[in-house]
Design a protein around this motif. Structure first.
Motif, mmCIF file in Angstrom:
data_model
loop_
_atom_site.group_PDB
_atom_site.id
_atom_site.type_symbol
_atom_site.label_atom_id
_atom_site.label_comp_id
_atom_site.label_asym_id
_atom_site.label_seq_id
_atom_site.Cartn_x
_atom_site.Cartn_y
_atom_site.Cartn_z
ATOM 1 N N GLY A 81 50.170 1.115 95.391
ATOM 2 C CA GLY A 81 51.494 0.520 95.539
ATOM 3 C C GLY A 81 52.423 1.388 96.367
ATOM 4 O O GLY A 81 53.157 0.895 97.220
ATOM 5 N N ALA A 82 52.367 2.685 96.146
ATOM 6 C CA ALA A 82 53.219 3.596 96.911
ATOM 7 C C ALA A 82 52.800 3.645 98.374
ATOM 8 O O ALA A 82 53.647 3.690 99.272
ATOM 9 C CB ALA A 82 53.163 4.993 96.303
ATOM 10 N N GLU A 83 51.499 3.624 98.633
ATOM 11 C CA GLU A 83 51.030 3.630 100.024
ATOM 12 C C GLU A 83 51.406 2.343 100.744
ATOM 13 O O GLU A 83 51.781 2.373 101.913
ATOM 14 C CB GLU A 83 49.521 3.839 100.065
ATOM 15 N N THR A 84 51.329 1.217 100.053
ATOM 16 C CA THR A 84 51.719 -0.051 100.659
ATOM 17 C C THR A 84 53.207 -0.047 100.992
ATOM 18 O O THR A 84 53.611 -0.485 102.070
ATOM 19 C CB THR A 84 51.404 -1.217 99.702
ATOM 20 N N PHE A 85 54.018 0.470 100.078
ATOM 21 C CA PHE A 85 55.454 0.554 100.318
ATOM 22 C C PHE A 85 55.755 1.466 101.505
ATOM 23 O O PHE A 85 56.565 1.134 102.365
ATOM 24 C CB PHE A 85 56.168 1.048 99.063
ATOM 25 N N ASP A 86 55.090 2.621 101.582
ATOM 26 C CA ASP A 86 55.296 3.526 102.716
ATOM 27 C C ASP A 86 54.871 2.880 104.029
ATOM 28 O O ASP A 86 55.506 3.067 105.064
ATOM 29 C CB ASP A 86 54.527 4.830 102.514
ATOM 30 N N GLN A 87 53.782 2.104 103.988
ATOM 31 C CA GLN A 87 53.311 1.428 105.194
ATOM 32 C C GLN A 87 54.326 0.377 105.644
ATOM 33 O O GLN A 87 54.605 0.249 106.841
ATOM 34 C CB GLN A 87 51.957 0.788 104.931
ATOM 35 N N PHE A 106 72.761 5.058 104.743
ATOM 36 C CA PHE A 106 72.911 3.629 105.017
ATOM 37 C C PHE A 106 71.658 3.059 105.673
ATOM 38 O O PHE A 106 71.156 2.014 105.269
ATOM 39 C CB PHE A 106 74.135 3.408 105.907
ATOM 40 N N TYR A 107 71.124 3.762 106.668
ATOM 41 C CA TYR A 107 69.890 3.298 107.327
ATOM 42 C C TYR A 107 68.713 3.291 106.358
ATOM 43 O O TYR A 107 67.855 2.414 106.412
ATOM 44 C CB TYR A 107 69.571 4.158 108.542
ATOM 45 N N GLY A 108 68.665 4.270 105.465
ATOM 46 C CA GLY A 108 67.609 4.290 104.455
ATOM 47 C C GLY A 108 67.694 3.105 103.511
ATOM 48 O O GLY A 108 66.676 2.524 103.134
ATOM 49 N N LEU A 109 68.915 2.729 103.129
ATOM 50 C CA LEU A 109 69.092 1.558 102.272
ATOM 51 C C LEU A 109 68.685 0.271 102.984
ATOM 52 O O LEU A 109 68.097 -0.632 102.380
ATOM 53 C CB LEU A 109 70.541 1.466 101.800
ATOM 54 N N ILE A 110 68.996 0.175 104.268
ATOM 55 C CA ILE A 110 68.576 -1.008 105.036
ATOM 56 C C ILE A 110 67.051 -1.075 105.103
ATOM 57 O O ILE A 110 66.455 -2.134 104.925
ATOM 58 C CB ILE A 110 69.196 -0.989 106.444
ATOM 59 N N LYS A 111 66.416 0.078 105.348
ATOM 60 C CA LYS A 111 64.955 0.113 105.411
ATOM 61 C C LYS A 111 64.337 -0.293 104.074
ATOM 62 O O LYS A 111 63.383 -1.075 104.027
ATOM 63 C CB LYS A 111 64.495 1.515 105.795
ATOM 64 N N LEU A 112 64.897 0.202 102.976
ATOM 65 C CA LEU A 112 64.399 -0.128 101.646
ATOM 66 C C LEU A 112 64.536 -1.615 101.362
ATOM 67 O O LEU A 112 63.589 -2.262 100.901
ATOM 68 C CB LEU A 112 65.157 0.687 100.600
ATOM 69 N N SER A 113 65.699 -2.181 101.664
ATOM 70 C CA SER A 113 65.898 -3.602 101.385
ATOM 71 C C SER A 113 65.041 -4.481 102.295
ATOM 72 O O SER A 113 64.531 -5.515 101.864
ATOM 73 C CB SER A 113 67.377 -3.972 101.515
ATOM 74 N N ALA A 114 64.848 -4.071 103.540
ATOM 75 C CA ALA A 114 64.018 -4.863 104.451
ATOM 76 C C ALA A 114 62.561 -4.862 104.004
ATOM 77 O O ALA A 114 61.889 -5.898 104.016
ATOM 78 C CB ALA A 114 64.137 -4.321 105.873
ATOM 79 N N SER A 115 62.062 -3.706 103.574
ATOM 80 C CA SER A 115 60.663 -3.656 103.150
ATOM 81 C C SER A 115 60.461 -4.352 101.814
ATOM 82 O O SER A 115 59.365 -4.807 101.503
ATOM 83 C CB SER A 115 60.188 -2.213 103.062
ATOM 84 N N THR A 116 61.507 -4.469 101.006
ATOM 85 C CA THR A 116 61.392 -5.161 99.725
ATOM 86 C C THR A 116 61.411 -6.673 99.919
ATOM 87 O O THR A 116 60.672 -7.394 99.257
ATOM 88 C CB THR A 116 62.544 -4.730 98.794
ATOM 89 N N ILE A 117 62.233 -7.167 100.833
ATOM 90 C CA ILE A 117 62.384 -8.609 101.007
ATOM 91 C C ILE A 117 61.328 -9.202 101.937
ATOM 92 O O ILE A 117 61.051 -10.400 101.892
ATOM 93 C CB ILE A 117 63.814 -8.948 101.487
ATOM 94 N N MET A 118 60.708 -8.375 102.767
ATOM 95 C CA MET A 118 59.770 -8.887 103.768
ATOM 96 C C MET A 118 58.593 -9.674 103.177
ATOM 97 O O MET A 118 58.272 -10.753 103.684
ATOM 98 C CB MET A 118 59.269 -7.731 104.635
ATOM 99 N N PRO A 119 57.921 -9.225 102.113
ATOM 100 C CA PRO A 119 56.835 -10.041 101.556
ATOM 101 C C PRO A 119 57.302 -11.408 101.082
ATOM 102 O O PRO A 119 56.593 -12.405 101.230
ATOM 103 C CB PRO A 119 56.311 -9.197 100.389
ATOM 104 N N SER A 120 58.522 -11.489 100.522
ATOM 105 C CA SER A 120 59.048 -12.784 100.073
ATOM 106 C C SER A 120 59.288 -13.714 101.253
ATOM 107 O O SER A 120 59.002 -14.915 101.181
ATOM 108 C CB SER A 120 60.352 -12.589 99.305
ATOM 109 N N ILE A 121 59.807 -13.164 102.340
ATOM 110 C CA ILE A 121 60.054 -13.981 103.533
ATOM 111 C C ILE A 121 58.740 -14.482 104.110
ATOM 112 O O ILE A 121 58.618 -15.661 104.472
ATOM 113 C CB ILE A 121 60.847 -13.174 104.578
ATOM 114 N N LEU A 122 57.745 -13.618 104.178
ATOM 115 C CA LEU A 122 56.444 -14.038 104.716
ATOM 116 C C LEU A 122 55.798 -15.104 103.843
ATOM 117 O O LEU A 122 55.194 -16.051 104.344
ATOM 118 C CB LEU A 122 55.526 -12.829 104.869
#
Length: 128
Positions: A81-87, A106-122
Motif C-alpha cells: 500500500g505504501a509503495e502504491t501510494f508513493d508511485q 501547500f504543494y505537498g497537500l495538493i500532491k496528497l489530495s491528487a493521489s488520493t482522488i485519482m483512483p476514484s476519478i479513474l
C-alpha cells in the motif's frame, strides 16, 4: 501487529549485521526481555540482509513452501500500500522548485489530495 524495516545504523548487535559465513535464506530472531518485541535478521541473498522489528508475540514461524519467516511475508503484504501510494505521488507532480516552506507544504497537500482522488476519478470514468 506492527512491522517495520530497520536501517543498519544505530544500536544493532554486530551478530545480526554479519553476513559472512551465513547461508542465504537463513534467519536470526532476537527478542527483548518482555515478549512484546521480535526482531529478525534475514539474509535473502548473500549480499542482501533485511532487518525487521515486529510487535507480534509469536512471529518465529517460517512458511515452508518459500522458506521465509512469517514476519517478512507480513511486511511484504503491508508495504504494498505504501509503495502504491508513493508511485501515485511520483507520477503526478504538482511541485515547483521553491525555498518557501509554506509553498512546499501547500504543494505537498495538493500532491496528497491528487493521489488520493485519482483512483476514484479513474473508476468513475470507466463507468461512463
Amino acid at each position: 501487529m506492527t512491522v517495520g524495516a530497520v536501517k543498519k545504523k544505530g544500536n544493532i548487535p554486530e551478530e545480526l549485521l554479519v553476513s559472512k559465513g551465513r547461508i542465504a535464506g537463513t534467519s536470526m530472531f532476537f527478542f527483548n526481555q518482555e515478549p512484546t518485541l521480535v526482531g529478525l535478521s534475514y539474509l535473502a541473498k548473500p549480499s542482501k540482509m533485511v532487518l525487521v522489528l515486529s510487535t507480534c508475540c509469536e512471529g518465529t514461524g517460517i512458511t515452508y513452501p518459500i522458506q521465509k519467516p512469517e514476519i517478512i511475508e507480513y511486511y511484504n503484504k503491508a508495504k504494498d500500500g505504501a509503495e502504491t501510494f508513493d508511485q501515485l505521488c511520483s507520477s503526478m507532480s504538482t511541485t515547483w522548485k521553491t525555498n518557501r516552506r509554506p509553498m512546499c507544504i501547500f504543494y505537498g497537500l495538493i500532491k496528497l489530495s491528487a493521489s488520493t482522488i485519482m483512483p476514484s476519478i479513474l473508476q468513475y470514468l470507466q463507468i461512463w
